[in-house]
Design an enzyme around this catalytic site. Sequence first.
Site, PDB file in Angstrom:
ATOM      1  N   GLY A  21       0.818  -1.211   0.000  1.00  0.00           N
ATOM      2  CA  GLY A  21       0.000   0.000   0.000  1.00  0.00           C
ATOM      3  C   GLY A  21       0.848   1.255   0.000  1.00  0.00           C
ATOM      4  N   ASN A  22       2.049   1.171   0.598  1.00  0.00           N
ATOM      5  CA  ASN A  22       2.939   2.326   0.614  1.00  0.00           C
ATOM      6  C   ASN A  22       3.656   2.530  -0.710  1.00  0.00           C
ATOM      7  OD1 ASN A  22       2.436   3.162   3.285  1.00  0.00           O
ATOM      8  ND2 ASN A  22       3.779   1.577   4.081  1.00  0.00           N
ATOM      9  N   LYS A 150      -3.239  -5.285  12.834  1.00  0.00           N
ATOM     10  CA  LYS A 150      -2.972  -4.771  11.483  1.00  0.00           C
ATOM     11  C   LYS A 150      -3.110  -3.246  11.446  1.00  0.00           C
ATOM     12  CE  LYS A 150      -2.253  -5.028   7.014  1.00  0.00           C
ATOM     13  NZ  LYS A 150      -0.920  -5.394   6.494  1.00  0.00           N
ATOM     14  N   LYS A 238      -2.175  -8.692   3.293  1.00  0.00           N
ATOM     15  CA  LYS A 238      -2.175  -8.956   1.853  1.00  0.00           C
ATOM     16  C   LYS A 238      -1.110  -9.957   1.438  1.00  0.00           C
ATOM     17  CE  LYS A 238       1.344  -6.417  -0.269  1.00  0.00           C
ATOM     18  NZ  LYS A 238       2.149  -6.223   0.922  1.00  0.00           N
ATOM     19  N   LYS A 302       5.750 -10.541   5.900  1.00  0.00           N
ATOM     20  CA  LYS A 302       6.319 -10.872   4.584  1.00  0.00           C
ATOM     21  C   LYS A 302       7.201 -12.120   4.690  1.00  0.00           C
ATOM     22  CE  LYS A 302       6.166  -6.150   2.769  1.00  0.00           C
ATOM     23  NZ  LYS A 302       5.104  -5.762   3.703  1.00  0.00           N
TER      24      LYS A 302
END
Length: 319
Positions: A21-22, A150, A238, A302
């Site tokens: 998103g960043n 989150k 995500k 991640k």
Amino acid sequence: SQSQQNNDDRATKSVVIALGGNAIKKPSDTGTAEDMLRNVEHATAQILNLYKTDPNTRYQLCITHGNGPQVGALFLQNQMCVEHGIPALPLTFCGAMTKGYIGYMLQQCLYNQLQSDNELSARSDIKGAVTVINQVGVSMHDAAFQNPSKPIGKFYTQSEADKLATEHSYTMMEDSGRGYRITVGSPTPLKIMELDAIRHLLCSSHIVVCAGGGGVPVIMDDDAQQNKLYGMDAVIDKDLTTVLLASELQADTVVIATDGDGIWVNYGNPDGYKLDTVEVSELERLYTSGVWDKYTGSMKPKITAVLKFVKETGGDAII
């Protein structure tokens, strides 16, 4: 599916790329439409270079993306509209809306770049891009609903975070030394509800944008006879949804793009160093040692995701 042959004798490679998103709204941006389109255009230009690296390979390409900054901003905008008599939409609606407009930006940039590049527009394995606003099944009993983890939206100072927590009962969390953010539940993704549609589009040579923001979280009705879905106010990580999707598609490679320059051990410390190529065993050793424990809103999920994908499928993962 895993590398296979088509009637044009070119090997097919399935790749799933996750944009953060960043990467769509950089920390230094104000978040205007112009900012986001510029960032998306840069990202899609880099993604399309994949097709030029090996003209003898047909690619099936899925693009997923984060929406933390966007869903957080839209959620706050909705809250601000209440004083004007406009009902606020729940977080699950805000999530679906941001998935739609981010997908729109990705589709538009991909279309324009494909049309302006003769080499790419001539390829038979790119018929265009399409966005699927897909739902992702989660368990209503997931402990994440009682333990928000989150972060979404903008960064706040500690005094601003304290005020939001007091006035709106938001759960606030410090995020990787960058400030405080609103924090919501992040349940484990269990099922890609529209998987068949995504697979069909990929096999039809479309670039598919899906699993945006981890997908819209839904739970199944306990009554199996009704078999209904219900939206849940949460944001799925995500990266975890990305590897679930990649595993279901039997993808060859997963790429998780970040706004950093790679995976760091002891980031910011004098003894810090960046990993290059690393085997699963070494990455697991570092992971269990706790070097990423304080990065629960950034790098740790991640690492969790890529370890899961490589161990389950034997495919390649890149961060």
